[in-house]
Scaffold this motif. Sequence first.
Motif, mmCIF file in Angstrom:
data_model
loop_
_atom_site.group_PDB
_atom_site.id
_atom_site.type_symbol
_atom_site.label_atom_id
_atom_site.label_comp_id
_atom_site.label_asym_id
_atom_site.label_seq_id
_atom_site.Cartn_x
_atom_site.Cartn_y
_atom_site.Cartn_z
ATOM 1 N N GLN A 30 13.200 -9.448 51.825
ATOM 2 C CA GLN A 30 14.030 -10.015 50.765
ATOM 3 C C GLN A 30 13.296 -11.112 50.009
ATOM 4 O O GLN A 30 13.518 -11.290 48.805
ATOM 5 N N ARG A 33 11.217 -9.136 47.639
ATOM 6 C CA ARG A 33 12.055 -8.549 46.589
ATOM 7 C C ARG A 33 12.488 -9.607 45.579
ATOM 8 O O ARG A 33 12.534 -9.343 44.364
ATOM 9 N N HIS A 36 9.688 -9.914 43.232
ATOM 10 C CA HIS A 36 9.589 -8.767 42.319
ATOM 11 C C HIS A 36 10.688 -8.784 41.261
ATOM 12 O O HIS A 36 10.469 -8.359 40.118
ATOM 13 N N GLN A 37 11.862 -9.284 41.635
ATOM 14 C CA GLN A 37 12.975 -9.314 40.690
ATOM 15 C C GLN A 37 12.694 -10.206 39.491
ATOM 16 O O GLN A 37 13.314 -10.050 38.432
ATOM 17 N N THR A 208 10.051 -4.090 49.793
ATOM 18 C CA THR A 208 11.049 -4.213 48.721
ATOM 19 C C THR A 208 11.785 -2.899 48.511
ATOM 20 O O THR A 208 13.009 -2.876 48.333
ATOM 21 N N GLU A 212 15.864 -2.272 48.840
ATOM 22 C CA GLU A 212 16.654 -1.627 47.786
ATOM 23 C C GLU A 212 17.415 -0.437 48.346
ATOM 24 O O GLU A 212 18.609 -0.250 48.072
#
Length: 399
Positions: A30, A33, A36-37, A208, A212
């Motif tokens: 997380q 992620r 990456h977000q 990631t 998802e």
Amino acid sequence: MSTFSMKMDIADNHFFTGEHSSLFSRQQAQQARQFHQKIAGYRPTPLYALNDLAALFGVHKILVKDESQRFGLNAFKMLGGSYAIAQLLCEKYQLDINALSFNTLKNSIKEKMTFATTTDGNHGRGVAWAAKQLGQNAVIYMPKGSAQERVDAILRLGAQCIVTDMNYDDTVRFTLQMAQKNGWEVVQDTAWEGYTKIPTWIMQGYATLADEAADQMSSLGIARPTHVLLQAGVGAMAGGVLGYLTNVYGAHELTSVIVEPDQADCIYRSGVKGDIVNVGGDMATIMAGLACGEPNPLGWEILRNCASHFVSCQDSVAALGMRVLGNPLGNDPAIISGESGAVGVGLLAAIHCHPDRDALMQKLGLDSHSVVLAISTEGDTDAKHYREVVWEGKHPAAR
């Protein structure tokens, strides 16, 4: 579908312990992620439910994560390279990755850097993309026989790309020599003694996609998968994703199947022996992204402890998967999946068509209650070869 037999060697993992690695937890995934977000253009790649195919194959659900739709790069690999490069820069400049984006990172770099790596195509493209986003340089080495389309994709991102006359693993060693000589930073998705930090970050970045998928399954009302099919080259993606899944769902509650080409089946052979086994030679397989002969020790440890089965299969299994995904049954969506991306679903199709189907289903614990998660790791990264397989019937299922 017709009945035919394809080469699939399936080995149970007799060294399974279920022991989890804290390096590849939901918390670590997380964090990756969240980074990456913050990259422009981020969105979760689709998780498709192939309900008609599942009914045909006699399982409850087949879920395919389509990584061809990742940042316009046609593959998942940038998740690892971008995260590792960001972590490397944060360490160098004493920054907090949780508070940074690519834009703020770019403004923090005080001197031009060059990132070097070996790739069969997708990882190098991801590293080149990340370097370009950050205004840095990249030098990418590829093994002999690499498709020109994959070379061109890297060149278009402004990186240098050199195809060697060596196989993948020897090219990795050559890349390391060149990086040491020139003062470059190596961003490689395999590990060796004294080089584990960056490969760990890469594997955490790959997770990631697993985080998802967990959210997407939950939104579909699916509590957990019963099976996961993961393809392996060096085992970095398989290890990172399986590490996450076993942390979330429990290794004993998940049947995990690691699939490789029989021309580069180092993980399969290691799984049979219970210790790392290297494979040499040209490793001439259509699954270019999996043509690796030396396991990543970090990934191997997770696979040895937590994988249920190891599979070595012929190229035609991947080709069958490409055709099945690209030509869907009933109302299922079409998925453009490349040679390395389609082998998991290809395995399911090859089992369905096998004369010993029932025995193979039983061996893998597949039945009408099974929820199978597969990762299509790439799209048609070699479009010419994709058409040769899907349009022209190259590598037929039955001879």
